[in-house]
Design a protein around this motif. Sequence first.
Motif, mmCIF file in Angstrom:
data_model
loop_
_atom_site.group_PDB
_atom_site.id
_atom_site.type_symbol
_atom_site.label_atom_id
_atom_site.label_comp_id
_atom_site.label_asym_id
_atom_site.label_seq_id
_atom_site.Cartn_x
_atom_site.Cartn_y
_atom_site.Cartn_z
ATOM 1 N N PRO A 7 33.824 10.345 31.052
ATOM 2 C CA PRO A 7 34.443 9.638 30.501
ATOM 3 C C PRO A 7 34.251 9.611 29.007
ATOM 4 N N LEU A 8 35.298 9.053 28.269
ATOM 5 C CA LEU A 8 35.316 9.183 26.878
ATOM 6 C C LEU A 8 33.973 8.534 26.422
ATOM 7 N N PRO A 9 33.488 9.401 25.279
ATOM 8 C CA PRO A 9 32.350 8.669 24.511
ATOM 9 C C PRO A 9 32.629 7.189 23.755
ATOM 10 N N GLU A 10 31.712 6.253 23.704
ATOM 11 C CA GLU A 10 32.305 5.164 23.126
ATOM 12 C C GLU A 10 32.723 5.281 21.810
ATOM 13 N N PRO A 11 32.401 6.095 20.878
ATOM 14 C CA PRO A 11 32.989 5.930 19.701
ATOM 15 C C PRO A 11 34.400 6.502 19.847
ATOM 16 N N LEU A 12 34.763 7.398 20.627
ATOM 17 C CA LEU A 12 36.076 7.718 20.640
ATOM 18 C C LEU A 12 37.097 6.669 21.341
ATOM 19 N N LEU A 13 36.330 6.394 22.245
ATOM 20 C CA LEU A 13 37.020 5.277 23.163
ATOM 21 C C LEU A 13 37.400 4.113 22.070
ATOM 22 N N SER A 21 41.700 1.400 18.617
ATOM 23 C CA SER A 21 42.134 0.988 17.394
ATOM 24 C C SER A 21 43.151 1.619 17.181
ATOM 25 N N TYR A 22 43.603 2.784 17.303
ATOM 26 C CA TYR A 22 44.591 3.313 17.108
ATOM 27 C C TYR A 22 45.805 2.894 17.664
ATOM 28 N N ALA A 23 45.681 2.426 19.053
ATOM 29 C CA ALA A 23 46.715 2.066 20.128
ATOM 30 C C ALA A 23 46.917 0.692 19.638
#
Length: 168
Positions: A32-38, A43-45
């Motif tokens: 799974p994606l790390p929390e900061p990247l998620l 945020s980007y979306a």
Amino acid sequence: PQFNGSMGIGIDEKKLASRLRLHPEKDRDFVPLPEPLLRKYISYARSYVTPRVSEPAAVVLRKYYLNLRAHSTCSDGTPITARQLESLVRLAEARARVDLREEVTEQDANDVVEIMNESLYDKYVDEHGCVDYARSGGMSQQKEAKRLMSALNKQSELQQKDQFSRAV
């Protein structure tokens, strides 16, 4: 009416739940994606992705909404209003936004219909598998308790009594 799992809308693809479930062999290396990247992804979306509903997706949502309205008019339950259509559109846009797509696809609309069916099934289908919009439950227990207390207070004022007895 009987609940057929899709409220009259055929979905050709596999069910959403099975597509989202990890396969023990194929997804063995899934990380799974790390929390900061998620958080950055979300945020980007939210900031940069504004999907528009395609015509095929609009057809699916419109057809489903009209089918819901047709079922709700034949029962005494909760009416299906334009708010439900608006929520279908918002959910479909969110579904496309997750994949960073600028257009809501027909599959996004089908996924939303499936999600809505599941939530309607939980709320409105009785123990015999029949759709019953009257099962919406109305008030919450907290509202019912407040209404009872209000009625008791009013009765207390009218009868000028502080106590009530229960007649059997």
